[in-house]
Design an enzyme around this catalytic site. Structure first.
Site, mmCIF file in Angstrom:
data_model
loop_
_atom_site.group_PDB
_atom_site.id
_atom_site.type_symbol
_atom_site.label_atom_id
_atom_site.label_comp_id
_atom_site.label_asym_id
_atom_site.label_seq_id
_atom_site.Cartn_x
_atom_site.Cartn_y
_atom_site.Cartn_z
ATOM 1 N N LYS A 55 0.836 -1.214 0.000
ATOM 2 C CA LYS A 55 0.000 0.000 0.000
ATOM 3 C C LYS A 55 0.871 1.265 0.000
ATOM 4 C CE LYS A 55 -2.376 2.640 3.592
ATOM 5 N NZ LYS A 55 -1.304 3.244 4.347
ATOM 6 N N ASN A 56 1.874 1.303 0.886
ATOM 7 C CA ASN A 56 2.612 2.562 1.017
ATOM 8 C C ASN A 56 3.586 2.809 -0.135
ATOM 9 O OD1 ASN A 56 1.128 3.284 3.208
ATOM 10 N ND2 ASN A 56 2.649 2.658 4.730
ATOM 11 N N ARG A 74 -3.765 10.326 3.441
ATOM 12 C CA ARG A 74 -2.517 10.978 3.781
ATOM 13 C C ARG A 74 -1.623 11.158 2.543
ATOM 14 N NH1 ARG A 74 -0.719 13.917 7.534
ATOM 15 N NH2 ARG A 74 1.518 13.848 7.739
ATOM 16 N N CYS A 134 -5.181 8.472 8.597
ATOM 17 C CA CYS A 134 -5.416 8.032 9.972
ATOM 18 C C CYS A 134 -4.964 9.106 10.956
ATOM 19 C CB CYS A 134 -4.617 6.759 10.252
ATOM 20 S SG CYS A 134 -5.245 5.326 9.366
ATOM 21 N N ARG A 151 0.676 15.139 12.740
ATOM 22 C CA ARG A 151 1.497 14.594 11.636
ATOM 23 C C ARG A 151 1.919 15.753 10.729
ATOM 24 N NH1 ARG A 151 -1.456 9.322 9.207
ATOM 25 N NH2 ARG A 151 0.624 8.904 8.394
ATOM 26 N N PRO A 152 2.897 16.529 11.209
ATOM 27 C CA PRO A 152 3.304 17.712 10.446
ATOM 28 C C PRO A 152 3.967 17.335 9.114
ATOM 29 C CG PRO A 152 4.833 17.329 12.260
ATOM 30 C CD PRO A 152 3.719 16.328 12.427
ATOM 31 N N ILE A 153 3.995 18.304 8.159
ATOM 32 C CA ILE A 153 4.735 18.051 6.907
ATOM 33 C C ILE A 153 5.765 19.158 6.657
ATOM 34 C CG2 ILE A 153 2.949 16.630 5.811
ATOM 35 C CD1 ILE A 153 2.238 19.090 4.090
ATOM 36 N N ASP A 154 6.290 19.689 7.791
ATOM 37 C CA ASP A 154 7.264 20.780 7.675
ATOM 38 C C ASP A 154 8.518 20.367 6.899
ATOM 39 O OD1 ASP A 154 7.428 19.161 10.130
ATOM 40 O OD2 ASP A 154 9.275 20.278 10.499
ATOM 41 N N GLN A 155 8.922 19.106 7.006
ATOM 42 C CA GLN A 155 10.143 18.683 6.302
ATOM 43 C C GLN A 155 9.922 18.593 4.786
ATOM 44 O OE1 GLN A 155 13.153 18.439 8.019
ATOM 45 N NE2 GLN A 155 11.749 19.333 9.528
ATOM 46 N N ASP A 170 3.731 0.689 12.171
ATOM 47 C CA ASP A 170 2.483 0.154 11.607
ATOM 48 C C ASP A 170 2.156 -1.249 12.127
ATOM 49 O OD1 ASP A 170 2.259 2.474 10.196
ATOM 50 O OD2 ASP A 170 3.145 1.677 8.371
ATOM 51 N N ARG A 209 -9.212 0.692 3.761
ATOM 52 C CA ARG A 209 -8.266 1.622 3.143
ATOM 53 C C ARG A 209 -6.938 0.925 2.851
ATOM 54 N NH1 ARG A 209 -6.708 6.028 6.548
ATOM 55 N NH2 ARG A 209 -5.169 5.982 4.918
HETATM 56 N N1 EPU Z 1 7.412 14.187 10.722
HETATM 57 C C1 EPU Z 1 7.657 15.509 11.001
HETATM 58 N N2 EPU Z 1 7.694 16.396 9.958
HETATM 59 C C2 EPU Z 1 7.504 16.005 8.672
HETATM 60 C C3 EPU Z 1 7.244 14.653 8.396
HETATM 61 C C4 EPU Z 1 7.202 13.761 9.449
HETATM 62 O O1 EPU Z 1 7.830 15.894 12.166
HETATM 63 O O2 EPU Z 1 7.560 16.870 7.780
HETATM 64 C C5 EPU Z 1 7.372 13.213 11.839
HETATM 65 C C6 EPU Z 1 6.009 12.541 11.982
HETATM 66 O O3 EPU Z 1 5.140 13.300 12.788
HETATM 67 C C7 EPU Z 1 6.364 11.215 12.588
HETATM 68 C C8 EPU Z 1 7.720 10.910 11.959
HETATM 69 O O4 EPU Z 1 8.235 12.140 11.501
HETATM 70 O O5 EPU Z 1 6.532 11.333 13.971
HETATM 71 C C9 EPU Z 1 7.705 9.935 10.814
HETATM 72 O O6 EPU Z 1 6.737 10.336 9.850
HETATM 73 P P1 EPU Z 1 6.837 9.929 8.300
HETATM 74 O O7 EPU Z 1 6.889 11.185 7.510
HETATM 75 O O8 EPU Z 1 7.914 8.936 8.134
HETATM 76 O O9 EPU Z 1 5.423 9.245 8.087
HETATM 77 P P2 EPU Z 1 4.459 9.418 6.873
HETATM 78 O O10 EPU Z 1 5.241 9.520 5.619
HETATM 79 O O11 EPU Z 1 3.429 10.441 7.140
HETATM 80 C C10 EPU Z 1 4.373 6.860 6.362
HETATM 81 C C11 EPU Z 1 3.272 5.840 6.198
HETATM 82 C C12 EPU Z 1 2.669 5.514 7.549
HETATM 83 C C13 EPU Z 1 3.765 5.039 8.488
HETATM 84 C C14 EPU Z 1 4.898 6.074 8.580
HETATM 85 C C15 EPU Z 1 6.072 5.618 9.407
HETATM 86 C C16 EPU Z 1 2.430 6.345 4.007
HETATM 87 C C17 EPU Z 1 1.330 6.885 3.192
HETATM 88 N N3 EPU Z 1 2.259 6.379 5.324
HETATM 89 O O12 EPU Z 1 3.731 8.003 6.894
HETATM 90 O O13 EPU Z 1 1.755 4.456 7.306
HETATM 91 O O14 EPU Z 1 3.215 4.835 9.769
HETATM 92 O O15 EPU Z 1 5.371 6.363 7.249
HETATM 93 O O16 EPU Z 1 6.618 4.475 8.884
HETATM 94 O O17 EPU Z 1 3.422 5.861 3.484
HETATM 95 C C18 EPU Z 1 -0.147 3.145 7.708
HETATM 96 O O18 EPU Z 1 0.159 2.511 6.678
HETATM 97 O O19 EPU Z 1 -1.018 2.760 8.532
HETATM 98 C C19 EPU Z 1 0.567 4.378 7.998
HETATM 99 C C20 EPU Z 1 0.111 5.301 8.854
#
Ligand code: EPU
Length: 431
Positions: A22-23, A93, A117, A122-126, A305, A397
């Site tokens: 999925k991811n 997401r 979820c 779940r910030p996206i600042d990076q 996960d 999902r």
């Molecule tokens: N984070 C920041 N800033 C950012 C991005 C992330 O602080 O700009 C923090 C997050 O808050 C978190 C950590 O960094 O604490 C890791 O977040 P990451 O960005 O790696 O997660 P994501 O890309 O939003 C993906 C998967 C998630 C999985 C996480 C961790 C997808 C669509 N989602 O999320 O999958 O839990 O990586 O491995 O690929 C799921 O499948 O159930 C799921 C939630």
């Protein structure tokens, strides 16, 4: 609205086949628009997140044809940068990957801030830091991000947090940028390697994926290709855990065992017997399992996960186990539901402390998110009596045909429509 009904206690036996990841899928689909000719993606999981993304790609002008639900051809030649501030993008997401892909291709994008979820903040600042470093102007208006650049130029980007989403999104924006981009402190998940493989087959120049430092040399154009998705390590891990919890003898097929090393190591520590083939795992479980502690970490650490399904398994181990999620500290919504099912779990200082063994008991419970749903399904399989799970849309999902796959393994599980009265009662509880 559906609910899942499980009569617990039936042992699982037989073989279950794992789908494409999925991811990966949710990143590969947006990535495909960077090409100027047809991209074929094979092995897509038949889940609602993929349907939503396909539909968004059609909204921006892509032509999508399907051989089956697993093989799609995406012709991106007529795509345009349609603003997507609201609507379907809020459903998942991974719609944030349209930011990187559309910025890379059109040098502009307007995308609503993503849903998905709720696992705490779940910030996206990076992601934004990366886009800005590449030369984009990013503004946030009424819950949507507007990205614009005259030209994208390669840059050196250090991620303050190791992030799957930011690593992939910056790759998507950088492959067509002018010059060299370096992503430092990059995430190393197998799904990132899968996306880089697709981009490389499209003509991109990417080195170092799977290490801390990814180097990208921008190219002028990308072309179509055929790509097969890697197996879903989280779906595989979920069935491995279900087998450890309630299995007699279960084979998990279409899995890359190396992607699950942290899980398999913990299971072996608990006493679970695992036979490892090239693409298969065979799980047999003794009557008594030993408690273990887990701490979720970025790959190759224990995946967040699988934390929720694993917590359910820990209820049957002898002793006390401590579960700490360092990625999403608030990913603990399944705990209250497991307690309704007789689990002995306390939350202390952000960790869940599980005391076992207990016999779980069937109850009415609600899946608050995708992996919480998986943890409750496993709990239902282990329980004495009947369990009814609402919030099934979260499970759909991310898991293709979960009830059918478990029936094949011998579970007594079915999906049922909820009655009007049940829907009303659920809505009252939610208020
Ligand atoms: N984070 C920041 N800033 C950012 C991005 C992330 O602080 O700009 C923090 C997050 O808050 C978190 C950590 O960094 O604490 C890791 O977040 P990451 O960005 O790696 O997660 P994501 O890309 O939003 C993906 C998967 C998630 C999985 C996480 C961790 C997808 C669509 N989602 O999320 O999958 O839990 O990586 O491995 O690929 C799921 O499948 O159930 C799921 C939630």
């Amino acid at each position: 609205m559906d609910k899942i009904v499980i009569e617990g206690g039936h042992p699982l036996k037989g073989t279950v086949r794992v789908n494409g990841a999925k991811n990966s899928a949710v990143a590969l689909l947006p990535a495909s628009i960077l090409a100027d000719s047809e991209v074929t993606i094979d092995g897509l999981p038949d889940i609602s997140d993929v349907d939503t993304l396909n539909s968004i790609l059609e909204d921006i002008g892509a032509t999508i044809t399907k051989d089956t639900n697993q093989t799609v051809h995406i012709d991106p030649s007529s795509t345009v940068s349609v603003p997507l501030p609201n609507g379907k993008v809020k459903k998942l997401r991974a719609s944030y990957y349209l930011m990187g892909a559309m910025l890379g291709k059109f040098k502009r994008a307007a995308i609503g801030l993503p849903g998905g979820c709720y696992l705490g903040p779940r910030p996206i600042d990076q992601h934004i830091k990366g886009f800005e470093a590449l030369g984009a102007k990013v503004t946030n208006e009424k819950g949507a991000l507007y990205l614009e650049a005259d030209e994208l130029r390669g840059a050196r980007i250090y991620l303050d947090v190791v992030s799957v989403g930011a690593t992939i999104n910056i790759m998507l924006a950088a492959v067509l940028a002018k010059g060299k981009t370096t992503i430092e402190n990059a995430a190393k998940e197998p799904e990132i390697i899968d996306v880089a493989t697709l981009l490389t087959n499209m003509g991109a120049n990417i080195k170092g994926v799977g290490t801390d430092i990814i180097r990208i040399e921008g190219v002028d154009k990308l072309h179509g290709c055929v790509h097969t998705i890697i197996p879903d390590r989280i779906e595989a891990g979920t069935y491995v855990i279900a087998a450890a919890a309630q299995g007699e003898d279960v084979v998990i097929d279409n899995v890359i065992p190396e992607h699950l090393e942290s899980l398999l190591a913990k299971l072996r520590e608990m006493g679970v017997v695992i036979e490892q083939g090239d693409e298969q795992l065979r799980i047999t479980t003794p009557n008594k399992l030993t408690s273990v502690d887990i701490k979720t970490l970025v790959y190759p650490g224990f995946p967040t996960d699988l934390q929720q399904p694993f917590t359910t398994l820990l209820t049957k181990t002898e002793g006390t186990s401590i579960v700490t999620d360092t990625i999403y500290q608030a990913r603990l919504k399944h705990i209250d539901e497991l307690r309704r099912m007789n689990a002995k779990i306390k939350i202390e200082g952000g960790s869940a402390i599980v005391t076992g063994p207990v016999q779980l008991e069937g109850a009415f419970v609600k899946a608050s998110d995708l992996r919480a749903g998986a943890s409750l399904v496993i709990a239902g399989l282990m329980s004495k009596g009947n369990t009814e799970i609402t919030g099934v849309e979260h499970i759909e999902r991310g898991y293709e045909k979960m009830t059918e796959k478990l029936i094949q393994l011998g579970a007594n599980i079915r999906s049922e429509k909820m009655s009007q009265r049940e829907i009303e009662q659920m809505n009252i509880q939610l208020k």
